[in-house]
Write a protein that holds these residues in place. Structure first.
Motif, PDB file in Angstrom:
ATOM      1  N   GLN A 151     -70.661 -31.751 -94.419  1.00  0.00           N
ATOM      2  CA  GLN A 151     -71.391 -32.912 -94.939  1.00  0.00           C
ATOM      3  C   GLN A 151     -71.907 -32.700 -96.359  1.00  0.00           C
ATOM      4  O   GLN A 151     -73.092 -32.882 -96.645  1.00  0.00           O
ATOM      5  CB  GLN A 151     -72.512 -33.307 -93.985  1.00  0.00           C
ATOM      6  N   ILE A 152     -70.965 -32.308 -97.243  1.00  0.00           N
ATOM      7  CA  ILE A 152     -71.259 -32.220 -98.672  1.00  0.00           C
ATOM      8  C   ILE A 152     -70.190 -33.017 -99.405  1.00  0.00           C
ATOM      9  O   ILE A 152     -69.171 -33.383 -98.816  1.00  0.00           O
ATOM     10  CB  ILE A 152     -71.309 -30.764 -99.195  1.00  0.00           C
ATOM     11  N   SER A 153     -70.397 -33.278-100.681  1.00  0.00           N
ATOM     12  CA  SER A 153     -69.419 -34.036-101.460  1.00  0.00           C
ATOM     13  C   SER A 153     -68.160 -33.197-101.696  1.00  0.00           C
ATOM     14  O   SER A 153     -68.214 -31.963-101.715  1.00  0.00           O
ATOM     15  CB  SER A 153     -70.022 -34.453-102.803  1.00  0.00           C
ATOM     16  N   SER A 154     -67.044 -33.868-101.910  1.00  0.00           N
ATOM     17  CA  SER A 154     -65.790 -33.161-102.208  1.00  0.00           C
ATOM     18  C   SER A 154     -65.900 -32.320-103.482  1.00  0.00           C
ATOM     19  O   SER A 154     -65.422 -31.182-103.502  1.00  0.00           O
ATOM     20  CB  SER A 154     -64.627 -34.145-102.300  1.00  0.00           C
ATOM     21  N   PRO A 155     -66.519 -32.838-104.565  1.00  0.00           N
ATOM     22  CA  PRO A 155     -66.663 -31.989-105.759  1.00  0.00           C
ATOM     23  C   PRO A 155     -67.501 -30.733-105.495  1.00  0.00           C
ATOM     24  O   PRO A 155     -67.172 -29.648-105.991  1.00  0.00           O
ATOM     25  CB  PRO A 155     -67.359 -32.903-106.770  1.00  0.00           C
ATOM     26  N   ASN A 156     -68.554 -30.864-104.705  1.00  0.00           N
ATOM     27  CA  ASN A 156     -69.377 -29.695-104.365  1.00  0.00           C
ATOM     28  C   ASN A 156     -68.552 -28.699-103.548  1.00  0.00           C
ATOM     29  O   ASN A 156     -68.606 -27.487-103.780  1.00  0.00           O
ATOM     30  CB  ASN A 156     -70.619 -30.149-103.601  1.00  0.00           C
ATOM     31  N   ALA A 157     -67.777 -29.197-102.599  1.00  0.00           N
ATOM     32  CA  ALA A 157     -66.918 -28.321-101.794  1.00  0.00           C
ATOM     33  C   ALA A 157     -65.875 -27.644-102.678  1.00  0.00           C
ATOM     34  O   ALA A 157     -65.616 -26.446-102.526  1.00  0.00           O
ATOM     35  CB  ALA A 157     -66.242 -29.119-100.684  1.00  0.00           C
ATOM     36  N   ALA A 158     -65.283 -28.393-103.594  1.00  0.00           N
ATOM     37  CA  ALA A 158     -64.271 -27.825-104.500  1.00  0.00           C
ATOM     38  C   ALA A 158     -64.869 -26.708-105.347  1.00  0.00           C
ATOM     39  O   ALA A 158     -64.228 -25.670-105.564  1.00  0.00           O
ATOM     40  CB  ALA A 158     -63.692 -28.918-105.391  1.00  0.00           C
ATOM     41  N   TYR A 159     -66.101 -26.896-105.797  1.00  0.00           N
ATOM     42  CA  TYR A 159     -66.784 -25.857-106.574  1.00  0.00           C
ATOM     43  C   TYR A 159     -66.949 -24.588-105.742  1.00  0.00           C
ATOM     44  O   TYR A 159     -66.654 -23.475-106.206  1.00  0.00           O
ATOM     45  CB  TYR A 159     -68.146 -26.379-107.048  1.00  0.00           C
ATOM     46  N   ALA A 218     -63.139 -20.736 -89.137  1.00  0.00           N
ATOM     47  CA  ALA A 218     -63.203 -21.375 -87.814  1.00  0.00           C
ATOM     48  C   ALA A 218     -62.416 -22.685 -87.778  1.00  0.00           C
ATOM     49  O   ALA A 218     -61.847 -23.035 -86.741  1.00  0.00           O
ATOM     50  CB  ALA A 218     -64.662 -21.629 -87.423  1.00  0.00           C
ATOM     51  N   MET A 219     -62.366 -23.391 -88.904  1.00  0.00           N
ATOM     52  CA  MET A 219     -61.633 -24.661 -88.948  1.00  0.00           C
ATOM     53  C   MET A 219     -60.119 -24.451 -89.014  1.00  0.00           C
ATOM     54  O   MET A 219     -59.356 -25.404 -88.860  1.00  0.00           O
ATOM     55  CB  MET A 219     -62.095 -25.500 -90.144  1.00  0.00           C
ATOM     56  N   LYS A 220     -59.685 -23.243 -89.290  1.00  0.00           N
ATOM     57  CA  LYS A 220     -58.263 -22.893 -89.254  1.00  0.00           C
ATOM     58  C   LYS A 220     -57.438 -23.686 -90.274  1.00  0.00           C
ATOM     59  O   LYS A 220     -56.667 -24.563 -89.917  1.00  0.00           O
ATOM     60  CB  LYS A 220     -57.701 -23.053 -87.842  1.00  0.00           C
ATOM     61  N   ASN A 221     -57.619 -23.336 -91.525  1.00  0.00           N
ATOM     62  CA  ASN A 221     -56.840 -23.895 -92.644  1.00  0.00           C
ATOM     63  C   ASN A 221     -57.127 -25.379 -92.922  1.00  0.00           C
ATOM     64  O   ASN A 221     -56.210 -26.190 -92.979  1.00  0.00           O
ATOM     65  CB  ASN A 221     -55.333 -23.693 -92.444  1.00  0.00           C
ATOM     66  N   PRO A 222     -58.383 -25.724 -93.139  1.00  0.00           N
ATOM     67  CA  PRO A 222     -58.686 -27.126 -93.461  1.00  0.00           C
ATOM     68  C   PRO A 222     -58.298 -27.456 -94.902  1.00  0.00           C
ATOM     69  O   PRO A 222     -58.066 -26.561 -95.712  1.00  0.00           O
ATOM     70  CB  PRO A 222     -60.215 -27.170 -93.321  1.00  0.00           C
ATOM     71  N   THR A 223     -58.254 -28.742 -95.197  1.00  0.00           N
ATOM     72  CA  THR A 223     -58.166 -29.164 -96.590  1.00  0.00           C
ATOM     73  C   THR A 223     -59.593 -29.121 -97.158  1.00  0.00           C
ATOM     74  O   THR A 223     -60.565 -29.015 -96.398  1.00  0.00           O
ATOM     75  CB  THR A 223     -57.627 -30.601 -96.719  1.00  0.00           C
ATOM     76  N   ILE A 224     -59.712 -29.240 -98.467  1.00  0.00           N
ATOM     77  CA  ILE A 224     -61.051 -29.269 -99.063  1.00  0.00           C
ATOM     78  C   ILE A 224     -61.836 -30.459 -98.520  1.00  0.00           C
ATOM     79  O   ILE A 224     -63.019 -30.341 -98.201  1.00  0.00           O
ATOM     80  CB  ILE A 224     -60.988 -29.301-100.605  1.00  0.00           C
ATOM     81  N   ASN A 225     -61.178 -31.612 -98.385  1.00  0.00           N
ATOM     82  CA  ASN A 225     -61.868 -32.799 -97.877  1.00  0.00           C
ATOM     83  C   ASN A 225     -62.324 -32.627 -96.426  1.00  0.00           C
ATOM     84  O   ASN A 225     -63.412 -33.071 -96.062  1.00  0.00           O
ATOM     85  CB  ASN A 225     -60.993 -34.045 -98.015  1.00  0.00           C
ATOM     86  N   PHE A 248     -71.401 -18.325 -95.127  1.00  0.00           N
ATOM     87  CA  PHE A 248     -71.366 -19.427 -94.158  1.00  0.00           C
ATOM     88  C   PHE A 248     -70.163 -20.332 -94.412  1.00  0.00           C
ATOM     89  O   PHE A 248     -69.499 -20.769 -93.467  1.00  0.00           O
ATOM     90  CB  PHE A 248     -72.667 -20.216 -94.170  1.00  0.00           C
ATOM     91  N   CYS A 249     -69.868 -20.613 -95.681  1.00  0.00           N
ATOM     92  CA  CYS A 249     -68.697 -21.441 -96.010  1.00  0.00           C
ATOM     93  C   CYS A 249     -67.419 -20.785 -95.495  1.00  0.00           C
ATOM     94  O   CYS A 249     -66.568 -21.455 -94.899  1.00  0.00           O
ATOM     95  CB  CYS A 249     -68.597 -21.666 -97.514  1.00  0.00           C
ATOM     96  N   MET A 250     -67.283 -19.481 -95.704  1.00  0.00           N
ATOM     97  CA  MET A 250     -66.094 -18.773 -95.239  1.00  0.00           C
ATOM     98  C   MET A 250     -66.002 -18.789 -93.712  1.00  0.00           C
ATOM     99  O   MET A 250     -64.905 -18.967 -93.168  1.00  0.00           O
ATOM    100  CB  MET A 250     -66.095 -17.329 -95.754  1.00  0.00           C
ATOM    101  N   GLU A 251     -67.124 -18.626 -93.053  1.00  0.00           N
ATOM    102  CA  GLU A 251     -67.114 -18.670 -91.587  1.00  0.00           C
ATOM    103  C   GLU A 251     -66.625 -20.039 -91.105  1.00  0.00           C
ATOM    104  O   GLU A 251     -65.837 -20.133 -90.164  1.00  0.00           O
ATOM    105  CB  GLU A 251     -68.507 -18.377 -91.036  1.00  0.00           C
TER     106      GLU A 251
END
Length: 172
Positions: free
Chosen positions: A72-80, A58-65, A51-54
Motif C-alpha cells: 500500500q505505497i505508491s508505484s514511484p515510492n516502490a520503484a525507488y 514471499a510474493m514470489k516474483n511480483p511486479t513493482i506494481n 521488510f521489503c525484501m521479505e
C-alpha cells in the motif's frame, strides 16, 4: 457449567500464547543473526529494506506494481525502494516472456544467503521437533499447519512462483 469445557478453553488460551511465543522466538533469532552480521556486509539492508525484501520474496516474483499495491505505497515510492535494492545486489528485474514490457522482481543469491540466516534456524528447529514426534504426531502437526495456512490465505493472497521469465534477461 462443564469442567471439561473450562479445561478446553484454558488449553485454547495457552495454545494461543504458546503459538505467539514460538513466532516471536523465530523473529528474535532472525533479528539477532542480522545484527550479529551487521558489520560484515558491505551493503547492509536497512530495516525497511529488509521488510521489503521479505515481502518481495514471499510474493514470489511480483511486479513493482503488485509489490506497491500489496504494501500500500505508491508505484514511484516502490520503484525507488526496488532500485535501491537492485543497486545493493539483493534484487534483480527479470523480463516477462509473455509481455516484454513487464518485469518481475527476483531475489538474488546474495539475498538468499541473507535469508538463510532465518530459514536455516527454522529447519534446525523443525528437524529437532520431528525427531521427538511419532509419525502420527507429524501427520497431525502437518494437518494443523495446513489449517493455519488456509486461514491465513483469507487475509493474505497466495502468490505463485510460476512466472514466465526470459532466461538471462535482467534489466539492471
Amino acid at each position: 457449567m462443564s469442567f471439561a469445557g473450562d479445561e478446553l478453553k484454558e488449553k485454547a488460551r495457552k495454545t494461543k500464547e504458546l503459538f505467539t511465543e514460538v513466532y516471536t522466538n523465530f523473529k528474535l533469532h532472525f533479528y539477532r543473526e542480522v545484527f550479529r552480521n551487521f558489520d560484515n556486509r558491505e551493503a547492509t539492508l536497512t530495516t525497511v529494506e529488509t521488510f521489503c525484501m521479505e515481502v518481495i520474496y514471499a510474493m514470489k516474483n511480483p511486479t513493482i506494481n503488485e509489490f506497491a499495491s500489496f504494501i500500500q505505497i505508491s508505484s514511484p515510492n516502490a520503484a525507488y525502494k526496488v532500485n535501491s535494492l537492485i543497486r545493493k545486489g539483493y534484487l534483480q528485474k527479470i523480463r516477462s516472456r509473455q509481455d516484454h514490457r513487464e518485469y518481475y522482481l527476483q531475489v538474488t543469491q546474495k539475498y538468499i544467503d541473507y535469508y538463510n540466516v532465518s530459514s536455516s534456524y527454522v529447519d534446525r528447529v523443525l528437524d529437532k521437533v520431528e525427531g521427538k514426534m511419532s509419525e502420527k504426531e507429524i501427520e497431525d502437526f502437518y494437518h494443523t499447519l495446513t489449517i493455519i495456512q488456509e486461514e491465513q490465505m483469507k487475509d493474505v493472497p497466495f502468490y505463485s512462483r510460476d512466472r514466465e521469465v526470459m532466461p538471462g534477461d535482467n534489466a539492471e
